[in-house]
Scaffold this motif. Structure first.
Motif, PDB file in Angstrom:
ATOM      1  N   ASP A   1      -0.302   6.211  -7.206  1.00 46.53           N
ATOM      2  CA  ASP A   1      -1.510   5.348  -7.749  1.00 46.53           C
ATOM      3  C   ASP A   1      -2.677   5.630  -7.020  1.00 46.53           C
ATOM      4  O   ASP A   1      -2.687   5.555  -5.718  1.00 46.53           O
ATOM      5  N   SER A   2      -3.569   6.178  -7.533  1.00 47.86           N
ATOM      6  CA  SER A   2      -4.953   6.728  -6.879  1.00 47.86           C
ATOM      7  C   SER A   2      -5.954   5.487  -6.944  1.00 47.86           C
ATOM      8  O   SER A   2      -6.951   5.696  -6.589  1.00 47.86           O
ATOM      9  N   THR A   3      -5.565   4.472  -7.407  1.00 48.37           N
ATOM     10  CA  THR A   3      -6.596   3.309  -7.384  1.00 48.37           C
ATOM     11  C   THR A   3      -6.813   2.839  -5.777  1.00 48.37           C
ATOM     12  O   THR A   3      -5.905   2.692  -5.169  1.00 48.37           O
ATOM     13  N   GLU A   4      -7.985   2.852  -5.578  1.00 54.18           N
ATOM     14  CA  GLU A   4      -8.477   2.681  -4.057  1.00 54.18           C
ATOM     15  C   GLU A   4      -8.055   1.138  -4.119  1.00 54.18           C
ATOM     16  O   GLU A   4      -8.544   0.040  -4.626  1.00 54.18           O
ATOM     17  N   LEU A   5      -7.509   0.661  -2.859  1.00 53.06           N
ATOM     18  CA  LEU A   5      -7.133  -0.707  -2.719  1.00 53.06           C
ATOM     19  C   LEU A   5      -8.013  -1.388  -1.821  1.00 53.06           C
ATOM     20  O   LEU A   5      -8.596  -0.742  -0.627  1.00 53.06           O
ATOM     21  N   PRO A   6      -8.300  -2.557  -1.984  1.00 57.01           N
ATOM     22  CA  PRO A   6      -9.197  -3.468  -0.964  1.00 57.01           C
ATOM     23  C   PRO A   6      -8.424  -3.636   0.388  1.00 57.01           C
ATOM     24  O   PRO A   6      -7.439  -3.671   0.386  1.00 57.01           O
TER      25      PRO A   6
ATOM     26  N   THR B   1      -8.650   6.411   4.054  1.00 54.92           N
ATOM     27  CA  THR B   1      -7.255   7.442   3.798  1.00 54.92           C
ATOM     28  C   THR B   1      -5.949   7.160   4.727  1.00 54.92           C
ATOM     29  O   THR B   1      -6.398   6.952   5.878  1.00 54.92           O
ATOM     30  N   ALA B   2      -4.841   6.865   3.982  1.00 53.35           N
ATOM     31  CA  ALA B   2      -3.686   6.819   4.857  1.00 53.35           C
ATOM     32  C   ALA B   2      -2.363   7.530   3.865  1.00 53.35           C
ATOM     33  O   ALA B   2      -2.609   7.462   2.679  1.00 53.35           O
ATOM     34  N   SER B   3      -1.684   7.941   4.924  1.00 50.69           N
ATOM     35  CA  SER B   3      -0.459   8.606   4.258  1.00 50.69           C
ATOM     36  C   SER B   3       0.611   7.443   4.330  1.00 50.69           C
ATOM     37  O   SER B   3       0.419   6.577   5.030  1.00 50.69           O
ATOM     38  N   VAL B   4       1.614   7.550   3.395  1.00 42.34           N
ATOM     39  CA  VAL B   4       2.583   6.536   3.315  1.00 42.34           C
ATOM     40  C   VAL B   4       3.420   6.450   4.865  1.00 42.34           C
ATOM     41  O   VAL B   4       3.745   5.520   5.107  1.00 42.34           O
ATOM     42  N   ARG B   5       3.565   7.489   5.732  1.00 38.86           N
ATOM     43  CA  ARG B   5       4.364   7.645   6.718  1.00 38.86           C
ATOM     44  C   ARG B   5       3.567   7.236   7.877  1.00 38.86           C
ATOM     45  O   ARG B   5       4.136   6.306   8.649  1.00 38.86           O
ATOM     46  N   ALA B   6       2.179   7.198   7.519  1.00 39.66           N
ATOM     47  CA  ALA B   6       1.214   6.736   8.844  1.00 39.66           C
ATOM     48  C   ALA B   6       1.431   4.948   8.654  1.00 39.66           C
ATOM     49  O   ALA B   6       1.221   4.439   9.652  1.00 39.66           O
ATOM     50  N   ILE B   7       1.448   4.716   7.275  1.00 39.91           N
ATOM     51  CA  ILE B   7       1.492   2.992   7.030  1.00 39.91           C
ATOM     52  C   ILE B   7       2.599   2.638   7.664  1.00 39.91           C
ATOM     53  O   ILE B   7       2.538   1.586   8.408  1.00 39.91           O
ATOM     54  N   GLY B   8       3.838   3.287   7.776  1.00 41.53           N
ATOM     55  CA  GLY B   8       4.924   2.800   8.400  1.00 41.53           C
ATOM     56  C   GLY B   8       5.083   2.798   9.823  1.00 41.53           C
ATOM     57  O   GLY B   8       5.497   1.677  10.606  1.00 41.53           O
TER      58      GLY B   8
ATOM     59  N   ARG C   1       0.790  -1.240  -0.042  1.00 43.50           N
ATOM     60  CA  ARG C   1      -0.135  -0.225   0.073  1.00 43.50           C
ATOM     61  C   ARG C   1       1.010   1.121   0.011  1.00 43.50           C
ATOM     62  O   ARG C   1       0.551   2.302  -0.595  1.00 43.50           O
ATOM     63  N   ALA C   2       2.004   1.297   0.865  1.00 43.90           N
ATOM     64  CA  ALA C   2       2.678   2.265   0.877  1.00 43.90           C
ATOM     65  C   ALA C   2       3.427   2.760  -0.575  1.00 43.90           C
ATOM     66  O   ALA C   2       3.464   3.843  -0.980  1.00 43.90           O
ATOM     67  N   LEU C   3       3.721   1.753  -1.139  1.00 46.35           N
ATOM     68  CA  LEU C   3       4.451   1.794  -2.396  1.00 46.35           C
ATOM     69  C   LEU C   3       3.462   2.291  -3.431  1.00 46.35           C
ATOM     70  O   LEU C   3       3.877   3.365  -4.094  1.00 46.35           O
ATOM     71  N   ARG C   4       2.299   1.738  -3.427  1.00 44.54           N
ATOM     72  CA  ARG C   4       1.489   2.326  -4.459  1.00 44.54           C
ATOM     73  C   ARG C   4       1.153   3.785  -4.068  1.00 44.54           C
ATOM     74  O   ARG C   4       1.036   4.454  -5.161  1.00 44.54           O
TER      75      ARG C   4
END
Length: 172
Positions: free
Chosen positions: A87-92, A146-153, A79-82
């Motif tokens: 990539d604006s595709t909503e991920l499941p 919604t999630a940010s890349v840093r939040a995912i980490g 998810r962080a990579l996308r």
């Protein structure tokens, strides 16, 4: 960047249970490195008869939880990579119970699980090291939130610490 730099709009409220478990002493990259070593050392000190223990019917074993941590980290890193790549595709979302039921974690060797966890974490660290300051702020939608890349980490770290607490409270 530290966990206290996160803004509430960078992650779903569900993760409010995980993020407070991440200390503010270390940066994201430092904590990704430190936390996995701490978990592995902790797990290696657990008595052998506990690795296949279930504290209640239908609950996961310690080895199941290690497999769950591996699977979840892979998904979150993806998810962080996308998101970092715009990539604006909503991920499941994913069904963690389905994953656990079919991953056969309890049948694996403990050392194989710990080695894989370490390798996956090293991959995650290298991925996050590749991001620049703008990448960390990028956002996307996964599981309807919604999630940010840093939040995912930081969520990866908090999720791991949550399960470490579960080990201490329910397995030992």
């Amino acid at each position: 960047m530290k966990v206290t730099d996160l803004k509430p709009e960078e992650y779903a409220r569900y993760y409010d249970t995980y993020l407070p478990l991440v200390g503010n002493e270390w940066t994201l990259i430092e904590e990704l490195e430190i936390s996995v070593h701490s978990l592995i050392r902790f797990v290696q000190d657990i008595p052998m008869d506990k690795y296949d223990y279930r504290y209640a019917e239908g609950k996961w074993t310690i080895k199941d939880i290690l497999q769950h941590l591996i699977d979840t980290e892979r998904i979150f890193a993806y998810r962080a990579l996308r998101f970092a790549r715009n990539d604006s595709t909503e991920l499941p979302g994913f069904d963690e119970n389905l994953f656990a039921a079919t991953a056969n974690g309890a049948e694996r060797k403990l050392q194989d699980l710990l080695t894989e966890l370490s390798i996956v974490r090293q991959s995650t660290i290298m991925l996050f090291k590749s991001f620049n300051s703008e990448d960390f702020l990028k956002r996307g939608i996964a599981s309807g939130n919604t999630a940010s890349v840093r939040a995912i980490g930081f969520i990866i770290i908090g999720h791991q610490k949550h399960h470490l607490n579960v080990f201490k409270e329910r397995y030992l």
